[in-house]
Design a protein around this motif. Structure first.
Motif, mmCIF file in Angstrom:
data_model
loop_
_atom_site.group_PDB
_atom_site.id
_atom_site.type_symbol
_atom_site.label_atom_id
_atom_site.label_comp_id
_atom_site.label_asym_id
_atom_site.label_seq_id
_atom_site.Cartn_x
_atom_site.Cartn_y
_atom_site.Cartn_z
ATOM 1 N N ASN A 106 6.598 7.399 5.364
ATOM 2 C CA ASN A 106 5.218 7.286 4.871
ATOM 3 C C ASN A 106 4.560 8.648 4.754
ATOM 4 O OD1 ASN A 106 5.021 4.568 4.434
ATOM 5 N ND2 ASN A 106 3.949 4.090 6.339
ATOM 6 N N LEU A 127 6.388 1.153 13.668
ATOM 7 C CA LEU A 127 5.639 0.571 12.553
ATOM 8 C C LEU A 127 6.575 -0.316 11.745
ATOM 9 C CD1 LEU A 127 2.938 2.150 10.350
ATOM 10 C CD2 LEU A 127 4.759 0.866 9.283
ATOM 11 N N ARG A 147 -6.632 9.688 12.347
ATOM 12 C CA ARG A 147 -6.671 8.462 11.531
ATOM 13 C C ARG A 147 -5.675 7.449 12.082
ATOM 14 N NH1 ARG A 147 -2.723 5.129 8.657
ATOM 15 N NH2 ARG A 147 -4.089 3.561 7.746
ATOM 16 N N SER A 206 1.414 -3.977 7.641
ATOM 17 C CA SER A 206 2.002 -3.560 8.906
ATOM 18 C C SER A 206 1.481 -4.479 10.007
ATOM 19 C CB SER A 206 1.691 -2.087 9.175
ATOM 20 O OG SER A 206 0.675 -1.959 10.103
ATOM 21 N N TYR A 242 6.612 -4.457 9.499
ATOM 22 C CA TYR A 242 5.797 -5.334 8.652
ATOM 23 C C TYR A 242 6.108 -6.809 8.860
ATOM 24 C CZ TYR A 242 5.780 -0.809 6.337
ATOM 25 O OH TYR A 242 5.681 0.528 6.087
ATOM 26 N N ASN A 274 9.853 -0.467 9.281
ATOM 27 C CA ASN A 274 9.758 0.881 8.755
ATOM 28 C C ASN A 274 10.441 1.756 9.798
ATOM 29 O OD1 ASN A 274 9.164 3.447 7.877
ATOM 30 N ND2 ASN A 274 7.286 2.821 6.860
ATOM 31 N N ASN A 283 2.492 8.321 11.675
ATOM 32 C CA ASN A 283 3.192 7.432 10.759
ATOM 33 C C ASN A 283 4.678 7.727 10.866
ATOM 34 O OD1 ASN A 283 2.826 5.336 8.671
ATOM 35 N ND2 ASN A 283 0.919 6.405 8.260
ATOM 36 N N ASP A 342 -5.924 -1.913 2.289
ATOM 37 C CA ASP A 342 -5.467 -2.722 3.418
ATOM 38 C C ASP A 342 -6.256 -4.010 3.669
ATOM 39 O OD1 ASP A 342 -3.505 -0.813 4.149
ATOM 40 O OD2 ASP A 342 -5.057 0.378 5.091
ATOM 41 N N LYS A 396 9.681 -0.298 2.625
ATOM 42 C CA LYS A 396 8.958 -1.483 2.138
ATOM 43 C C LYS A 396 8.977 -1.551 0.610
ATOM 44 C CE LYS A 396 4.362 -1.814 2.953
ATOM 45 N NZ LYS A 396 3.184 -2.165 3.759
ATOM 46 N N LYS A 404 -2.090 -4.452 11.471
ATOM 47 C CA LYS A 404 -3.268 -4.752 10.643
ATOM 48 C C LYS A 404 -3.712 -6.211 10.707
ATOM 49 C CE LYS A 404 -2.509 -0.831 7.645
ATOM 50 N NZ LYS A 404 -1.942 -0.302 6.403
ATOM 51 N N GLN A 437 -4.473 2.984 11.956
ATOM 52 C CA GLN A 437 -4.582 1.661 11.352
ATOM 53 C C GLN A 437 -5.583 0.854 12.200
ATOM 54 O OE1 GLN A 437 -0.491 0.215 10.116
ATOM 55 N NE2 GLN A 437 0.035 1.652 11.741
ATOM 56 N N PHE A 491 -4.934 3.155 4.350
ATOM 57 C CA PHE A 491 -3.801 4.053 4.121
ATOM 58 C C PHE A 491 -4.004 4.906 2.865
ATOM 59 C CE2 PHE A 491 0.672 4.721 2.604
ATOM 60 C CZ PHE A 491 1.093 5.510 3.665
ATOM 61 N N VAL A 529 0.801 -1.237 0.000
ATOM 62 C CA VAL A 529 0.000 0.000 0.000
ATOM 63 C C VAL A 529 0.830 1.283 0.000
ATOM 64 C CG1 VAL A 529 -1.927 -1.168 1.148
ATOM 65 C CG2 VAL A 529 -0.251 0.062 2.546
ATOM 66 N N VAL A 530 2.162 1.158 0.117
ATOM 67 C CA VAL A 530 2.970 2.384 0.225
ATOM 68 C C VAL A 530 3.684 2.687 -1.105
ATOM 69 C CG1 VAL A 530 3.292 2.199 2.721
ATOM 70 C CG2 VAL A 530 4.979 1.156 1.185
HETATM 71 C C1 LMR Z 1 -0.516 2.727 7.511
HETATM 72 O O1 LMR Z 1 -1.601 2.254 7.138
HETATM 73 O O2 LMR Z 1 -0.408 3.813 8.052
HETATM 74 C C2 LMR Z 1 0.749 1.926 7.264
HETATM 75 O O3 LMR Z 1 0.542 0.656 7.713
HETATM 76 C C3 LMR Z 1 1.096 1.869 5.820
HETATM 77 C C4 LMR Z 1 2.260 0.969 5.585
HETATM 78 O O4 LMR Z 1 2.063 -0.113 5.069
HETATM 79 O O5 LMR Z 1 3.365 1.386 5.942
#
Ligand code: LMR
Length: 334
Positions: free
Chosen positions: A217, A238, A173, A94, A240, A150, A213, A76, A44, A97, A175, A196, A37-38
């Motif tokens: 990011n 953060l 906002r 991440s 993964y 990250n 974040n 996500d 990542k 999630k 996760q 995200f 997603v980034v």
């Molecule tokens: C987010 O949703 O803020 C992060 O998990 C995005 C990511 O994958 O670094």
């Protein structure tokens, strides 16, 4: 209007039509779709590109890794479903999630002020505790291959965030982690779970007031252009889990899997090796761009924030599991 998903589906159909017409040699390749997603220009994103390069080399072209960054294929929640269904083979979501899958032990990584630096983290992620946590993915049809860093998170909003009281009433906002929701509540903020890919617009239009974040990011999504203030609080981590569809992984020829394991080990070293620098550079670039005013917490202020957030540990220990928290602390010698 064509949505991204629809476009992806159409692209898939076109690819299928082409592959049916393609020579046998191309059909023989094992395709690994790696969705994330980034932006490509993040730890990542770069780790995924490195894996692509090494995987194709170490399997002598038997595997074709296709990286889809920036939620091009899935957002996500959808990407987790797509992995379980086998529509994609690899992801690196991440650790915050995995709760919705029923794997809330990963939310231990979201506890505020738990990890002092990357070295402390590595004691967890590169050791037995990290392995044990990944092994719990198997019950969900998922195999965990590695942890990628990250970095440490900063807080942002359109108003200064120096004291914990400054969060009162702000819509933040987050996760999908319940631990993150708990610490936002503890600050008096109103946490809002959001994909995200939707964050920039939500900040721009005022749907939410702020977010958190790591700098890379924030910068690569241009969030600094729509946030007037940010506080370097390093209040949380953060990172993964790189994961694959278990059935796909187990079904690979042994030599191919060995090549992919070697590629993953090296891509992991690479991604973890660049993570801090990528974040430092992103923070410097945002400071230089001048759109956001940055404030760095003093040690005393950090200690004050940590004290305010301390009740989150007790509140969330049932959810994460006391054993998991103890194992993680134990790995760090705490
Ligand atoms: C987010 O949703 O803020 C992060 O998990 C995005 C990511 O994958 O670094």
């Amino acid at each position: 209007m064509l949505t991204r998903r629809r476009l992806a589906a159409l692209a898939g159909a076109t690819a299928l039509a082409l592959s049916l017409a393609a020579p046998a040699v191309a059909q023989d390749k094992i395709i690994i779709k790696f969705s994330h997603v980034v932006a490509p220009d993040t730890p990542k994103g770069k780790g995924a590109a490195k894996f692509e390069e090494l995987a194709e080399a170490y399997t002598k072209g038997a595997v074709d890794v296709q990286v889809y960054p920036n939620s091009q294929l899935y957002k996500d929640k959808e990407e987790m479903e797509a992995l379980q269904l086998g529509a994609v083979q690899m992801l690196a979501p991440s650790l915050a999630k995995f709760g919705p899958l029923g794997l809330q032990h990963f939310e231990v990584f979201d506890l505020p002020f738990l990890f002092t630096d990357y070295a402390a983290l590595r004691k967890v992620t590169q050791g037995e505790v990290g392995k044990m946590l990944l092994s719990k993915l198997e019950t969900k049809g998922i195999t965990g291959l590695a942890y990628w860093d990250n970095g440490f998170k900063i807080m942002s909003a359109n108003s200064p965030l120096k004291k914990t009281d400054d969060f009162l009433g702000l819509k933040m906002r987050i996760q999908s982690s319940k631990v993150i929701a708990a610490y936002m509540n503890q600050l008096g903020a109103v946490p809002q779970v959001m994909a995200f890919s939707e964050v920039y617009q939500a900040l721009q239009t005022g749907v939410v007031d702020g977010t958190e974040n790591p700098p890379s990011n924030m910068y690569t999504q241009k969030m600094n252009e729509v946030q007037k203030h940010a506080t370097v609080s390093n209040h949380g981590y953060l990172g993964y889990a790189v994961i694959v569809n278990k059935q796909f992984w187990d079904g690979l020829p042994k030599d191919v899997r060995a090549g992919l394991e070697k590629a993953m080990a090296e891509a992991t070293d690479y991604a973890n090796g660049i993570a801090k620098d990528e974040n430092d550079k992103a923070l410097d670039a945002m400071k230089a761009s001048g759109t956001t005013q940055f404030y760095t917490l003093s040690d005393d202020e950090r200690a004050q924030w940590a004290k305010t957030l301390a009740p989150v540990y007790d509140k969330m220990s049932g959810r994460i599991g006391k054993d998991t928290i103890a194992a993680v602390k134990g790995a760090m010698g705490m």
